[in-house]
Design an enzyme around this catalytic site. Structure first.
Site, PDB file in Angstrom:
ATOM      1  N   ARG A  88     -12.439   6.337  -0.569  1.00  0.00           N
ATOM      2  CA  ARG A  88     -11.578   5.200   0.321  1.00  0.00           C
ATOM      3  C   ARG A  88     -11.814   3.994  -0.216  1.00  0.00           C
ATOM      4  NH1 ARG A  88      -7.454   6.701   3.649  1.00  0.00           N
ATOM      5  NH2 ARG A  88      -6.799   5.420   4.874  1.00  0.00           N
ATOM      6  N   HIS A 142      -2.781  -5.604   2.358  1.00  0.00           N
ATOM      7  CA  HIS A 142      -2.494  -5.735   3.573  1.00  0.00           C
ATOM      8  C   HIS A 142      -2.971  -7.390   4.443  1.00  0.00           C
ATOM      9  CE1 HIS A 142      -1.417  -1.853   4.244  1.00  0.00           C
ATOM     10  NE2 HIS A 142      -2.931  -1.384   3.612  1.00  0.00           N
ATOM     11  N   CYS A 149       0.320  -1.008   0.011  1.00  0.00           N
ATOM     12  CA  CYS A 149       0.318   0.218   0.266  1.00  0.00           C
ATOM     13  C   CYS A 149       0.904   0.873  -0.188  1.00  0.00           C
ATOM     14  CB  CYS A 149      -1.049  -0.012   1.213  1.00  0.00           C
ATOM     15  SG  CYS A 149      -2.679   0.859   1.249  1.00  0.00           S
TER      16      CYS A 149
HETATM   17  N1  GLN Z   1      -2.572   6.738   2.765  1.00  0.00           N
HETATM   18  C1  GLN Z   1      -2.135   5.870   1.665  1.00  0.00           C
HETATM   19  C2  GLN Z   1      -3.882   5.849   0.998  1.00  0.00           C
HETATM   20  O1  GLN Z   1      -4.667   5.905   1.797  1.00  0.00           O
HETATM   21  C3  GLN Z   1      -1.839   4.536   2.089  1.00  0.00           C
HETATM   22  C4  GLN Z   1      -2.768   3.695   3.204  1.00  0.00           C
HETATM   23  C5  GLN Z   1      -2.350   2.979   3.351  1.00  0.00           C
HETATM   24  O2  GLN Z   1      -1.181   2.811   3.396  1.00  0.00           O
HETATM   25  N2  GLN Z   1      -2.986   1.661   4.048  1.00  0.00           N
HETATM   26  O3  GLN Z   1      -3.866   5.860  -0.370  1.00  0.00           O
END
Ligand code: GLN
Length: 228
Positions: free
Chosen positions: A123, A186, A90
């Site tokens: 998101r 993840h 990520c």
């Molecule tokens: N900050 C980044 C995003 O929102 C990565 C988030 C994450 O590593 N889960 O795209």
């Protein structure tokens, strides 16, 4: 001794991706291969001698601190050019690209993969299943990000998305070269998909490793297959 470098866990440790190093060490141990995990803070220089470098997910501000620290000396890019394995999840994956764009600013990435990341419009959170050409079974994980990642012409996708979002572009997840792997999964991804851990060990050692009997992982893999 296999040297596993866990990069900036205090910044890139928000989503539990530190567990990837435990899985690598455990599965190396099953083959009687000694592996040492070293945590490197963003205040410390990155060692040049790692066999496997790991980066995890992070909040946007933390990820920028990490990017600034990793730029010094381009050590990660040099190590990868010499064949070290890199697994980046990520935010870590986003840092490996050529460009990381936030709502306010544009930053040059570390340039290990030809991808660029920009803010998305929502998101992307939830379970994700992907199919990578590297593995017979689909891989599963969870994702939580708002940026989306576009592959450049040099980039090879890590996987295609079965369910969930991944890169958020073109139904793809991640990007990879021979020894550098970026993904939105993840989990930790290596706990949920131990065959990926074995592939990373093989790439780092430059040789194939013995299959192992690991009943829990086998059961879990069956369960994963049933999910799809
Ligand atoms: N900050 C980044 C995003 O929102 C990565 C988030 C994450 O590593 N889960 O795209």
């Amino acid at each position: 001794m296999l040297e596993i470098i866990r990069i900036h866990n205090e910044l890139l440790g928000t989503y539990g991706d530190r567990g990837n190093s435990d899985v690598l060490q455990y599965r190396a141990g099953l083959r009687k291969i000694k592996a040492r995990v070293t945590d490197i803070s963003y205040l410390d220089p990155l060692p040049r001698t790692g066999d496997i470098y790991l980066l995890g997910g992070a909040e946007d501000a933390a990820q920028l601190l990490s990017l600034t620290a990793l730029r010094k000396g381009s050590i990660l890019a040099r190590a990868a050019n010499k064949g070290a394995v890199v697994l980046a999840i990520c935010a870590g994956f986003q840092l490996l690209g050529t460009k990381y764009i936030t709502r306010d600013e544009e930053f040059a990435g570390l340039g290990l993969l030809d991808v660029s990341t920009a803010p998305g419009d929502k998101r992307l959170v939830g379970d994700i299943a992907v199919k990578s050409p590297l593995f017979e079974l689909p891989l599963t994980g969870f994702e939580n990000h708002s940026s989306v990642t576009t592959l450049g012409s040099e980039a090879k996708p890590f996987a295609s998305v079965i369910s969930g979002n991944g890169n958020g572009v073109a139904g793809l997840d991640g990007a990879m070269s021979e020894n550098v792997f970026g993904t939105y999964l993840h989990g930790p991804v290596l706990a949920r998909n131990p065959e990926f851990a074995d592939l990373l060990l093989e790439r780092a050692l430059g040789t194939s490793i013995e299959p192992v009997v690991d009943d829990l992982a086998t059961e879990y893999a069956k369960w994963r297959r049933a999910l799809i």
